[in-house]
Design a protein around this motif. Structure first.
Motif, PDB file in Angstrom:
ATOM      1  N   VAL A  75       0.832  -1.205   0.000  1.00  0.00           N
ATOM      2  CA  VAL A  75       0.000   0.000   0.000  1.00  0.00           C
ATOM      3  C   VAL A  75       0.867   1.256   0.000  1.00  0.00           C
ATOM      4  CG1 VAL A  75      -1.660   1.323   1.369  1.00  0.00           C
ATOM      5  CG2 VAL A  75      -1.988  -1.121   1.054  1.00  0.00           C
ATOM      6  N   MET A  76       1.912   1.278   0.811  1.00  0.00           N
ATOM      7  CA  MET A  76       2.761   2.460   0.876  1.00  0.00           C
ATOM      8  C   MET A  76       3.532   2.686  -0.425  1.00  0.00           C
ATOM      9  SD  MET A  76       2.085   3.769   3.749  1.00  0.00           S
ATOM     10  CE  MET A  76       3.360   5.007   3.884  1.00  0.00           C
ATOM     11  N   SER A  77       3.840   1.613  -1.152  1.00  0.00           N
ATOM     12  CA  SER A  77       4.514   1.784  -2.441  1.00  0.00           C
ATOM     13  C   SER A  77       3.545   2.085  -3.576  1.00  0.00           C
ATOM     14  CB  SER A  77       5.321   0.531  -2.777  1.00  0.00           C
ATOM     15  OG  SER A  77       4.475  -0.592  -2.901  1.00  0.00           O
ATOM     16  N   SER A  78       2.280   1.704  -3.424  1.00  0.00           N
ATOM     17  CA  SER A  78       1.288   1.938  -4.480  1.00  0.00           C
ATOM     18  C   SER A  78       0.606   3.289  -4.358  1.00  0.00           C
ATOM     19  CB  SER A  78       0.232   0.822  -4.466  1.00  0.00           C
ATOM     20  OG  SER A  78       0.820  -0.449  -4.632  1.00  0.00           O
ATOM     21  N   VAL A  79       0.452   3.769  -3.145  1.00  0.00           N
ATOM     22  CA  VAL A  79      -0.258   5.034  -2.898  1.00  0.00           C
ATOM     23  C   VAL A  79       0.755   6.060  -2.394  1.00  0.00           C
ATOM     24  CG1 VAL A  79      -2.131   6.148  -1.646  1.00  0.00           C
ATOM     25  CG2 VAL A  79      -2.364   3.768  -2.365  1.00  0.00           C
ATOM     26  N   SER A  94      -2.863  13.522   3.821  1.00  0.00           N
ATOM     27  CA  SER A  94      -2.758  13.142   5.232  1.00  0.00           C
ATOM     28  C   SER A  94      -4.132  13.058   5.880  1.00  0.00           C
ATOM     29  CB  SER A  94      -1.882  14.149   5.970  1.00  0.00           C
ATOM     30  OG  SER A  94      -0.590  14.217   5.394  1.00  0.00           O
ATOM     31  N   VAL A  95      -5.016  13.993   5.515  1.00  0.00           N
ATOM     32  CA  VAL A  95      -6.383  13.949   6.059  1.00  0.00           C
ATOM     33  C   VAL A  95      -7.114  12.703   5.564  1.00  0.00           C
ATOM     34  CG1 VAL A  95      -8.627  15.116   6.048  1.00  0.00           C
ATOM     35  CG2 VAL A  95      -6.535  16.447   6.353  1.00  0.00           C
ATOM     36  N   CYS A  96      -6.932  12.371   4.295  1.00  0.00           N
ATOM     37  CA  CYS A  96      -7.561  11.154   3.759  1.00  0.00           C
ATOM     38  C   CYS A  96      -7.019   9.905   4.460  1.00  0.00           C
ATOM     39  CB  CYS A  96      -7.317  11.067   2.255  1.00  0.00           C
ATOM     40  SG  CYS A  96      -8.166  12.324   1.284  1.00  0.00           S
ATOM     41  N   LEU A  97      -5.710   9.907   4.763  1.00  0.00           N
ATOM     42  CA  LEU A  97      -5.137   8.770   5.476  1.00  0.00           C
ATOM     43  C   LEU A  97      -5.711   8.651   6.879  1.00  0.00           C
ATOM     44  CD1 LEU A  97      -3.044   6.481   5.561  1.00  0.00           C
ATOM     45  CD2 LEU A  97      -1.370   8.158   6.378  1.00  0.00           C
ATOM     46  N   LEU A  98      -5.903   9.786   7.555  1.00  0.00           N
ATOM     47  CA  LEU A  98      -6.500   9.758   8.893  1.00  0.00           C
ATOM     48  C   LEU A  98      -7.941   9.255   8.842  1.00  0.00           C
ATOM     49  CD1 LEU A  98      -6.345  10.421  11.913  1.00  0.00           C
ATOM     50  CD2 LEU A  98      -7.007  12.776  11.352  1.00  0.00           C
ATOM     51  N   LEU A  99      -8.699   9.723   7.842  1.00  0.00           N
ATOM     52  CA  LEU A  99     -10.082   9.256   7.707  1.00  0.00           C
ATOM     53  C   LEU A  99     -10.129   7.765   7.392  1.00  0.00           C
ATOM     54  CD1 LEU A  99     -11.692  12.216   5.691  1.00  0.00           C
ATOM     55  CD2 LEU A  99     -11.919  11.718   8.140  1.00  0.00           C
ATOM     56  N   LEU A 158     -11.108   2.212   9.327  1.00  0.00           N
ATOM     57  CA  LEU A 158     -10.672   0.869   9.709  1.00  0.00           C
ATOM     58  C   LEU A 158     -11.029   0.563  11.162  1.00  0.00           C
ATOM     59  CD1 LEU A 158      -7.137   0.446   8.061  1.00  0.00           C
ATOM     60  CD2 LEU A 158      -9.287  -0.642   7.397  1.00  0.00           C
ATOM     61  N   ILE A 159     -10.847   1.552  12.032  1.00  0.00           N
ATOM     62  CA  ILE A 159     -11.217   1.338  13.437  1.00  0.00           C
ATOM     63  C   ILE A 159     -12.710   1.084  13.570  1.00  0.00           C
ATOM     64  CG2 ILE A 159     -11.342   2.441  15.705  1.00  0.00           C
ATOM     65  CD1 ILE A 159      -8.742   3.797  15.162  1.00  0.00           C
ATOM     66  N   THR A 160     -13.514   1.861  12.833  1.00  0.00           N
ATOM     67  CA  THR A 160     -14.972   1.658  12.871  1.00  0.00           C
ATOM     68  C   THR A 160     -15.339   0.269  12.362  1.00  0.00           C
ATOM     69  OG1 THR A 160     -15.272   4.030  12.478  1.00  0.00           O
ATOM     70  CG2 THR A 160     -17.170   2.594  12.125  1.00  0.00           C
TER      71      THR A 160
END
Length: 503
Positions: A359-363, A371-376, A381-383
């Motif tokens: 994921v880190m190499s693809s995105v 960063s906001v999209c990553l936090l959301l 995932l937590i939800t």
């Protein structure tokens, strides 16, 4: 008489008349035909009962997998903050950290180190190296990788359990280990190697998807049907079928994650063009459907040849549900994600390391908006983890209640030990040291009692009772019976899965 005269003067006409008018009565063998009809009904019920078990087990694996991405980082952060505040708060207790906090720190450190080491592995170079091989060679490589994955899964959790117990074992006991640091490096080395192994599997599957004539994908799918030949004509007991079911659940979930990795890599190569996704989806669905069809056929004929009813899958669900419910007890002896690894052979750490690497190499994350999209995404995932946990916990409580296993949840391990130790002193020791994690950390000084899930004096309602006259036999024969024939479903884990699946 007429029969004598007909025998005395045989003719073709009499023979044809006798053959045309000869009758028989099926009710003369009513039990046989009733049994045949029940076998047909059992085969018809297998797909529904099996998929219920598979769905429940799939979400159990998903819960353990999401735990690595959601709650484990937070628990590791809390344990690290606790470690930093020890000099300020003083050493009031006998332990610096709680055993669970030590295990969380070790898991987090293993994840960080293995992720850093995975940066030195070039996924693109591995893909082109595999793509240059012939189809037959890739087919052999993929089969070897499947065998190696099962062997790694069988031994990997032992390495992790040895690390956790070595790091949290009471210091007052006599040292009987090589030290925490060697165990830690063994665990890091294992997770790294297993992650590389799964990466090679994903690369081989990616090559199969991108081949022009799809011949490699067809050969790999036909390998699933070869599995039927190796399993159907063997003798299976209920415990062996339970081990195979757990292995099938783990295999289905792992293949789903591998297909996700393949889709991510292909979408990255095509600049996230949505049109290419619709090209990939038919092949993805074909692979999934072939896996489902093979599992249904395999289990249907195994239950038919071994006279096992379809109700056995309800017992399997209750046993898996008991693990989840018992992990929420105050006297729980292990984390739930570790119990899933022991039961099904599914170890989430290597797969999680590989997925994070892909994921880190693809995105590419650049700028505040990313960063906001990553936090959301993390909050999502937590939800998802919380909702999934609530649903499967409710289902588990219902399955445990239907199986009348509620009483086992509230039995203390000390009371169980005091009742069973005089009767079978040598039977409990192998069960504790081989198949389960050692005793709860709250009582470090007594000998390690069996965990709460091992209840041999009160077997499940559907399991056959243990004979009392076995106590008069020799200890060796009693121990052998306990480990082979009379083992309860709650004691079955992944230690013998590889032997049954590979053989």
């Amino acid at each position: 008489s007429t029969s004598v005269s007909s025998c005395a003067h045989p003719s073709l006409l009499r023979f044809m008349c006798a053959e045309l008018t000869r009758g028989y009565f099926l009710e003369h063998n009513e039990a046989k035909y009733t049994e045949r009809r029940e076998r047909v009904y059992t085969c018809m019920r297998i797909p529904r009962e099996l998929e219920r078990l598979m769905s429940f087990g799939f979400f159990l694996c998903l819960d353990a997998f999401l735990y690595v991405f959601t709650l484990l980082p937070l628990r590791t952060l809390l344990a690290f903050l606790r470690l930093l505040t020890i000099p300020c708060c003083g050493l009031g207790g006998s332990r610096f950290l709680q055993p669970a906090q030590v295990c969380d720190l070790l898991k987090g450190l293993i994840m960080v180190l293995c992720y850093s080491m995975m940066h030195y592995v070039d996924y693109a170079m591995m893909y082109h190296l595999i793509r240059g091989q012939s189809v037959i060679k890739l087919y052999i490589i993929y089969n070897m990788l499947e065998v190696a994955d099962r062997l790694f899964s069988s031994f990997g959790q032992d390495i992790l359990d040895a690390l956790y117990w070595t790091a949290t074992e009471p210091k007052s006991r006599k040292r009987a280990h090589i030290g925490v640091i060697p165990h830690f490096f063994m665990a890091v080395f294992y997770v790294f190697l297993h992650a590389i192994l799964i990466m090679v599997q994903a690369s081989t599957l990616n090559v199969a998807f991108n081949s022009h004539n799809k011949s490699l994908l067809t050969i790999m799918m036909s390998n699933n049907f070869v599995e039927i030949k190796g399993s159907v004509f063997k003798k299976f007991e209920k415990n062996n079928l339970f081990q195979m079911s757990n292995s099938d659940i783990k295999e289905r979930f792992t293949n789903s994650v591998l297909l996700l990795i393949v889709c991510l890599r292909n979408m990255e190569q095509f600049s996230w063009n949505s049109d290419h996704l619709w090209v990939l989806l038919p092949d993805v669905f074909i692979v999934i459907l072939s896996e489902v069809a093979v599992d249904i056929i395999k289990h249907a004929f195994i239950t038919k040849f071994n006279d096992i009813t379809a109700d056995v899958y309800s017992e399997y669900k209750a046993s898996l549900a008991f693990e989840l419910v018992s992990s929420r007890q105050q006297n729980a002896y292990t984390d739930y994600s570790d119990s899933v690894a022991r039961r099904m052979g599914f170890i989430p750490l290597p797969l999680a390391v590989l997925l994070i690497r892909v994921v880190m190499s693809s995105v590419k994350i650049q700028g505040a908006l990313s960063s906001v999209c990553l936090l959301l995404f993390y909050l999502g995932l937590i939800t998802m983890k919380v909702l999934n946990n609530i649903v499967i916990l409710g289902k588990s409580c219902r399955y445990v209640k239907e199986a009348n296993m509620e009483g086992k949840l509230f039995k203390r391990p000390t009371a169980q030990t005091s009742k069973q130790t005089p009767k079978k002193p040598k039977v409990q020791q192998p069960s504790t040291s081989i198949t389960k994690q050692p005793s709860p950390r709250a009582k470090p000084f007594p000998p390690a009692p069996p965990p709460v899930t091992e209840v041999t004096s009160d077997p499940p309602p559907d399991s056959p009772p243990k004979p009392e006259e076995s106590s008069s036999e020799t200890p060796q024969s009693t121990e052998l019976k306990h480990r082979t024939i009379k083992k309860d479903l709650l004691e079955i884990d992944r230690f013998t899965i590889c032997g049954n699946r590979i053989g």
